[in-house]
Design a protein around this motif. Structure first.
Motif, PDB file in Angstrom:
ATOM      1  N   SER A 128       3.009  -7.925  -2.875  1.00  0.00           N
ATOM      2  CA  SER A 128       3.975  -8.031  -3.512  1.00  0.00           C
ATOM      3  C   SER A 128       4.655  -6.555  -3.819  1.00  0.00           C
ATOM      4  N   ARG A 148       1.251  -3.620  -5.010  1.00  0.00           N
ATOM      5  CA  ARG A 148       2.756  -3.818  -4.895  1.00  0.00           C
ATOM      6  C   ARG A 148       3.034  -2.448  -4.114  1.00  0.00           C
ATOM      7  N   LYS A 163       9.209 -12.841  -6.031  1.00  0.00           N
ATOM      8  CA  LYS A 163       7.356 -12.167  -5.916  1.00  0.00           C
ATOM      9  C   LYS A 163       6.914 -11.770  -7.502  1.00  0.00           C
ATOM     10  N   ARG A 209      -4.985  -6.330 -10.485  1.00  0.00           N
ATOM     11  CA  ARG A 209      -3.619  -4.903 -10.414  1.00  0.00           C
ATOM     12  C   ARG A 209      -3.932  -3.939  -9.611  1.00  0.00           C
ATOM     13  N   ASP A 236      -0.397   0.852  -6.851  1.00  0.00           N
ATOM     14  CA  ASP A 236       0.919   0.413  -5.661  1.00  0.00           C
ATOM     15  C   ASP A 236       0.415   1.780  -4.611  1.00  0.00           C
ATOM     16  N   GLU A 282       3.230 -13.496  -8.266  1.00  0.00           N
ATOM     17  CA  GLU A 282       2.565 -13.102  -9.109  1.00  0.00           C
ATOM     18  C   GLU A 282       1.003 -13.415  -9.655  1.00  0.00           C
TER      19      GLU A 282
END
Length: 249
Positions: free
Chosen positions: A95, A128, A110, A179, A182, A114
């Motif tokens: 993402s 991400r 996006k 998740r 990032d 998700e």
């Protein structure tokens, strides 16, 4: 491990395929060029036979919110449904940093992707990342009008596509983790400066015209909302290093 890479011929996908194979995995590349269509599901079930992990780096180039949402809704739903039927144990998706602060166009798509992944019934990992270095020539091509190139005022922290691919393969090997942190490039930049450097390197005589993008998207671009927060993972290759490496490619 048997891994399928959706979007396996794309900017990140071809690196993910190569890296996974180098690490000894059996890799299936999924793309329209290889006879598989994520949007209508053609060829998906066959492509995912005996696959344990899917890495989804598929995408669409559009500024239209509707087109982006439609694409990622259909493609992700089809990929997850076929994955469940095939017994896929882990779904890894790429993402974009900051999509919840600029939810229009591609970013809106996006966000939908998700959400589909989180509720798709397959254990998942989401990474991400910021824009890739390759985003600069792509944006020049898309925003050129004769001798002019329209460049939004944008703070960015570009990352090497190959490093993103490696992080995705790492995630596939690690197993489902939700998740994960990032990933951004090693330094913050202004898009205008990157465009100027690319034009100079490639000897293109275009004049840069700064553009003030309105609305939440423009505000996010200008205020640095699309840059990873402190504590995020950081890549190694700078944009200028990537640019210099083009000569050797």
């Amino acid at each position: 491990m048997r891994i399928a890479v959706a979007g396996g011929t794309g900017t990140v996908g071809h690196h993910a395929v190569a890296i996974a194979r180098e690490r000894g995995h059996h890799v299936v590349s999924i793309s329209r060029a290889e006879g598989v269509d994520l949007v209508n599901g053609r060829g998906l079930e066959q492509a995912l036979q005996n696959v344990e992990t899917v890495i989804d780096v598929s995408g669409i180039q559009t500024l239209s919110t509707k087109k982006a949402v439609d694409y990622f809704s259909n493609a992700t739903q089809n990929l997850l449904a076929a994955g469940k039927k095939a017994g896929v144990k882990h779904h890894v998706a790429l993402s974009i940093v900051g999509i919840d602060k600029a939810n229009s166009g591609l970013y809106a798509g996006k966000l939908v992707q998700e959400d589909e992944v989180k509720h798709g019934g397959i254990p998942w990992t989401l990474l991400r990342a910021t824009q890739f270095h390759e985003f600069v020539p792509m944006s020049i091509k898309a925003a050129s009008v004769g001798p002019l190139v329209l460049v939004p005022t944008m703070a960015t922290q570009p990352v090497a596509a190959k490093e993103v691919a490696a992080a995705l393969v790492d995630a596939a090997e690690a197993g489902p983790r939700g998740r994960i942190p990032d990933l951004g490039g090693p330094r913050p930049e202004q898009l205008k400066s990157l465009v100027a450097a690319y034009l100079a390197k490639t000897r293109q005589k275009k004049r840069i015209v700064p553009v003030h993008v309105p609305g939440p998207m423009g505000k996010a671009m200008r205020k640095g909302a699309l840059i990873p927060a402190p504590g995020s993972a950081v890549g190694r290759q700078t944009f200028l290093e990537w640019l210099e490496a083009l000569d050797a490619a």
